[in-house]
Design a protein around this motif. Structure first.
Motif, PDB file in Angstrom:
ATOM      1  N   ASN A  19       0.943  -1.406   0.164  1.00 22.19           N
ATOM      2  CA  ASN A  19      -0.193  -0.011  -0.032  1.00 22.19           C
ATOM      3  C   ASN A  19       0.777   1.199  -0.001  1.00 22.19           C
ATOM      4  N   ASP A  20       2.057   1.111   0.931  1.00 20.84           N
ATOM      5  CA  ASP A  20       2.901   2.299   0.670  1.00 20.84           C
ATOM      6  C   ASP A  20       3.572   2.654  -0.498  1.00 20.84           C
ATOM      7  N   ARG A  62       0.792   4.088  -2.837  1.00 23.41           N
ATOM      8  CA  ARG A  62       0.547   5.644  -2.940  1.00 23.41           C
ATOM      9  C   ARG A  62       1.700   6.374  -3.568  1.00 23.41           C
ATOM     10  N   GLN A 108       1.592   9.013  -7.034  1.00 24.10           N
ATOM     11  CA  GLN A 108       2.158  10.413  -6.845  1.00 24.10           C
ATOM     12  C   GLN A 108       3.040  10.759  -7.936  1.00 24.10           C
ATOM     13  N   LYS A 120      -8.729   8.344  -0.769  1.00 26.92           N
ATOM     14  CA  LYS A 120      -7.266   9.027  -0.435  1.00 26.92           C
ATOM     15  C   LYS A 120      -6.322   8.179  -0.112  1.00 26.92           C
ATOM     16  N   MET A 121      -6.620   7.171   0.791  1.00 28.11           N
ATOM     17  CA  MET A 121      -5.490   6.367   1.420  1.00 28.11           C
ATOM     18  C   MET A 121      -5.316   5.048   0.286  1.00 28.11           C
ATOM     19  N   LYS A 122      -5.940   5.009  -0.840  1.00 29.11           N
ATOM     20  CA  LYS A 122      -5.742   3.898  -1.950  1.00 29.11           C
ATOM     21  C   LYS A 122      -5.784   2.540  -1.192  1.00 29.11           C
TER      22      LYS A 122
END
Length: 1002
Positions: A655-656, A659, A663, A714-716
């Motif tokens: 997940n990190d 994100r 971007q 937002k937190m995908k």
């Protein structure tokens, strides 16, 4: 891989087969440096190191490889022993690629188990050792013995019983594992003394264990040897291998060990002098010495408010200290005395302290009450008695907590933890001294002494008028406060309540004067003969308002009747209630551990409910100790949980990475990079072939990487799909969330699941979909994907020509159902929609679910409607520009009515049947209103932002109309139903605004 996208996030998460240059430090002082595969296990790395070391000096003085263990500096900058040599280097991820080989000390198996438990519960067991706390040490010893004992019993289960406990049927039988008559047979016991070859067999009844075994064994030994045994029975310990409930009948022979050591008769010694608490008729007081680490502006004054509490009841007036000049180390050196005698302190008294700063330039005359000029700094609670029933004496340093509860009107926080803040270096701290109340240690009287005093209470004969008044008080719904004259009547007629209204025990307990030891003794005496309460009634007694240990013991006796399925249903609340416990060792902890170690599903959810809050300092010690005990008693399940923990760790890293990728690039490229990352062995292996944390009966087999994606929010959140042959060939989906607190969703879904149970008991199946949801850590968790379903927003958008007008397309839902259910199947789909819509209309109204829009209401292809995302409840509706965006009691739009009426405006019969479903569902829930109030009240300890105090539960009382008659309540709901239908155009406008806003964001 797309340009600008890098696969995760540090040098441990690079290509699967990449090697890493590692520094090795040998015990001989030799330093080696060579590359190893990041995917290699520690065992293989050790073999390779040993081959290299053979060419180096001093190799001959090294022992066998098994005599050594790797250590490293981990990500938290602590030295860690790496006992589990099956783990891979990439999973360990030391802070630097440096491994030191050191000689192993102690029991290898024990150290390996400790290492695995520390990794699993996210807290090193050495932290518990370093506390040097007698209560912690005694609790660990007791729980370890208890859990190992239950584990040994579990090993003696028959195959069928073992399967039932680990993989229970979805429809479990009503009988429990303990169904055999306990005293039906005698058992044969083989006894062997230490340091002796002689053995002999005893035949005893299970009811006689364990004392009679010791006595019989010693008598038998005396007869065999012809000598009188020099040691009395009390100086022997009996170890029972096996659980009696499982031994008799199936296992006629069980090994017992009676051990003791010969020693001369002890010399007569004086018993230590003790002082009974009830003999001290003088005011309780303590000495407030000084503080340190206090952060307050110069020019302010500091004072401490103090209160003695029994639950939420203030035992006497609060006391305020003198005001002293603000400094980092304020000095009081003051004796504080309370208006209560020592003899009247109840056993569960807690002292609540709060440190305040006072602005003297604005301060009014009164210092007894908090005003706007008083600024809270920190609070702390401590018990007056230690865990061994002794009144505390001596000096205590109390590290305080800086976060205050939301109830600003209160000076103190008695409901807060009695654990001190573990952040001793920077937390504001008060140093107090409990003064010696006697020349001898002061103990709280034993149960025998309490009952002896309690027998002296008078029994009143009620008049007919008094009985009628009592009947009215008992039947009063909800948790209304009683007037003083009503409290006096309830206490006067306490024996009448026991005989005729035992379910009113909570009301009686709230009227008991816990600051008078005579009344306390009478209440405890009465409790010994109190009839057992139904389980759902007894749940109320777990509340913080009822801290007395004899009340707790009575409550646990009632709760032992919970079936496994019922215990799973209420486990969320029972775990939160642990936060109210004043001492580590309590009956609730033992009860939960016992059931968890026998029944795999209970153990699974107990573990994750505890593990998910290990980041909370106030409960980390208690929850960590319970987790340690559970792991020691369930080694096999621990391996399953370790696998789940590894999978969750990989999902967090993924997940990190997602994100970060989003971007730098577009969604398609980020998704492709996500798939490439998931195909690596270091991700694919941990994520495959594991028991689902959402459902321990389900095995997640193969990850279907091509179907995995991430969501737009937002937190995908990650959307992970499994090909699952063990689940009828159907795919299984889970959503991993990182950054959202799922505990409120868990509570809401639990309530919907409970509503479903209550409705079905009354023959009403409203086809609700309480999907799985589990918090697994600090703002992380999993949500079950309801396959073959879609949001109303997507359905309307796809069935409309223009996105802006999609919210007003009343035919979209019906046309979608027709496309998924052709021919005769459509009628069944509409029936499913009608029933489920009724269920969620009632459920969302009763629970006050807010933030309802077309993206969090979904429909399954089979027709069932269901709601998702429960970030707001209990009437906490969203506002915009100061206006309430949700001005209807629940969502009932005309396109819903259009489906219910099968697209025919004249089909009013179908709609009236829908209305009847709603009314019946509402009245069923209202009959169980007290249960919902109790369950929400028990969740106050969870710290949910919209459920922090009793006032937050008022919404439930209003929505269920608990203060009204059944006729008035039904009329109340009909008004709300008509309002929802009449004002549904406002919902459509709100949905339109939501759709436009979402399109603009995209």
């Amino acid at each position: 891989m797309p340009p600008g996208v890098y696969c995760p996030v540090d040098f441990w998460a690079k290509e699967e087969n990449q090697t890493i240059l590692v520094d090795f430090l040998l015990p001989t002082g030799i330093y080696l440096n060579f590359p190893v595969s990041r995917n290699a296990s520690l065992g293989n790395i050790k073999k390779l190191l040993w081959q290299r070391a053979q060419q180096e000096p001093l190799f001959h003085i090294l022992g066998a490889p098994s005599s050594y263990v790797f250590t490293c500096i981990n990500q938290t900058a602590e030295q860690q022993e790496l006992e589990d040599e099956q783990r891979r280097l990439c999973d360990i991820q030391p802070f630097l690629p440096v491994l030191r080989l050191v000689a192993r000390e102690g029991d290898r198996a024990e150290k390996l188990l400790n290492s695995q438990i520390s990794l699993l519960i996210n807290r090193g067991l050495h932290d518990f050792d370093s506390l040097n706390d007698a209560e912690v040490n005694d609790f660990r010893t007791k729980m370890r013995q208890f859990c190992e004992h239950v584990a040994s019993c579990r090993q003696q289960l028959t195959w069928e019983s073992w399967m039932e406990s680990n993989f229970p049927l979805q429809l479990e039988p009503s009988t429990t594992l303990f169904t055999k008559p306990l005293f039906s047979k005698s058992i044969m016991i083989n006894v062997k003394f230490e340091n002796s070859e002689e053995t002999f067999t005893l035949q005893v009844s299970p009811r006689d264990l364990p004392i009679s075994v010791i006595q019989l064994a010693l008598r038998k030994k005396s007869n065999v040897s012809g000598q009188r045994c020099p040691v009395g029975p009390g100086e022997y310990t009996l170890q029972i291998n096996g659980m009696l409930e499982y031994i008799y009948g199936n296992y006629p022979l069980c090994q017992f060990k009676v051990s003791g050591r010969h020693k001369p008769p002890p010399l007569p010694t004086k018993k230590p002098h003790l002082c009974s608490l009830w003999s001290l008729e003088k005011p309780f007081c303590f000495h407030l010495s000084f503080g340190y680490n206090v952060n307050a502006d110069e020019g302010l004054k500091l004072l401490v408010y103090c209160g003695l509490y029994h639950g939420n009841e203030l035992l006497c007036k609060t006391v305020a200290s003198a005001e002293v000049n603000a400094s980092s180390e304020p000095q009081w050196q003051q004796k504080l005395e309370f208006e209560i005698n020592v003899c009247d302190l109840p056993r569960m008294t807690r002292l609540s302290l709060a440190l305040y700063a006072v602005d003297k330039s604005k301060k009014g005359k009164s210092t007894k009450k908090k005003s706007k000029k008083d600024y809270p700094i920190a609070w702390v609670n401590t018990m007056l008695f230690d865990y061994k029933d002794m009144l505390k004496c001596g000096q205590y340093s109390l590290c305080m907590w800086s976060s205050f509860p939301d109830e600003k009107a209160e000076l103190l926080n008695p409901m807060g933890t009695v654990q001190c803040n573990p952040n001793t270096e920077s937390a504001a701290t008060l140093v107090i001294n409990f003064m010696n109340m006697s020349d001898y240690p002061v103990y709280y009287p034993s149960l025998d002494k309490i009952l002896e005093l309690g027998r002296l209470g008078e029994v009143s004969n009620p008049t007919q008028d008094e009985r009628q008044q009592l009947q009215e008080i008992v039947e009063r719904k909800g948790q209304a406060e009683l007037y003083e004259h009503e409290k006096e009547l309830v206490w006067k007629l306490r024996h009448e309540i026991r005989e005729r209204h035992p379910e009113a025990l909570p009301k009686l307990l709230l009227t008991t004067k816990w600051n008078k030891h005579e009344d306390v003794a009478q209440m405890v005496y009465l409790l010994q003969t109190w009839p057992e309460l139904p389980v759902l009634t007894a749940l109320e007694l777990l509340d913080f308002n009822y801290p007395d240990r004899y009340v707790g013991s009575f409550t646990m006796t009632c709760l032992r009747k919970l079936t496994n399925e019922e215990l799973c249903q209420y486990l969320l609340q029972l775990v939160q209630v642990l936060k109210y416990e004043s001492y580590l060792d309590c009956e609730l902890t033992t009860f939960l551990l016992e059931r968890a170690l026998i029944h795999r599903k209970i153990g699974h959810f107990l573990f994750w409910h505890l593990r998910s809050e290990m980041h909370v300092p106030a409960v980390a010690l208690r929850f960590g100790l319970i987790l340690e005990a559970y792991c020691r008693g369930s080694n096999y399940h621990m391996k399953v949980l370790i696998k789940q923990g590894e999978a969750l760790s990989k999902l967090k890293g993924l997940n990190d990475f997602v994100r970060s990728s989003v971007q730098k690039t577009n969604k398609a490229q980020a998704k492709e990079a996500m798939h490439m990352c998931m195909r690596q062995e270091t991700y694919l292996e941990p994520l495959s072939h594991l028991y689902s944390p959402l459902d321990p009966n389900l095995i997640l087999t193969d990850v279907c990487v091509e179907l995995c994606t991430f969501m737009e929010s937002k937190m995908k959140p990650l959307w992970i799909v499994y090909n699952n042959e063990l689940f009828g060939g159907n795919r299984v989906g889970i959503i991993f969330k990182n950054g959202d607190d799922l505990r409120q969703d868990m509570l809401t879904l639990q309530m919907i699941r409970l509503m479903d149970v209550l409705w079905k008991k009354e023959g009403l199946d409203l086809r609700v979909t309480p999907y799985g949801c589990l918090s697994t850590g600090d703002k992380t968790g999993l949500i079950e994907v309801v396959m073959r379903s879609d949001t109303i927003a997507n359905i309307q958008r796809n069935k409309s020509n223009m996105a802006a007008t999609a919210a007003f397309n009343k035919d979209a839902l019906l046309n979608w159902l027709k496309s998924k259910n052709p021919g005769e199947a459509l009628e069944q789909a509409i029936e499913e929609f009608t029933l489920s819509c009724a269920g969620y209309c009632v459920a969302t109204y009763v629970l006050g679910i807010g933030d309802r829009h077309s993206d969090n209401i979904m429909i399954r292809e089979s027709g069932q409607l269901f709601h998702i995302d429960f970030g707001h409840f209990l009437g906490n509706f969203k506002t915009k520009f100061g206006f309430n965006r949700e001005r209807v009691p629940f969502i009932l739009t005309y396109d819903f009515v259009h489906v219910i009426q099968q697209g025919k405006t004249s089909n009013s019969e179908k709609f009236e049947r829908f209305r009847e479903y709603c009314e019946k569902a509402y009245m069923i829930l209202r009959c169980h209103g007290a249960l919902f109030l109790n369950l929400f009240a028990l969740m106050k300890a969870a710290g949910l932002p919209e459920l922090t105090c009793s006032k937050d539960i008022q919404y439930l009382k209003d929505s269920l109309a608990l203060g009204k008659s059944d006729e008035e309540a039904l009329k109340h709901f009909r008004v709300k139903f008509n309002e929802a239908l009449r004002e549904s155009w406002k919902t459509k406008v709100n949905w339109f605004a939501h759709t436009v806003s979402k399109d603009n964001r995209q």
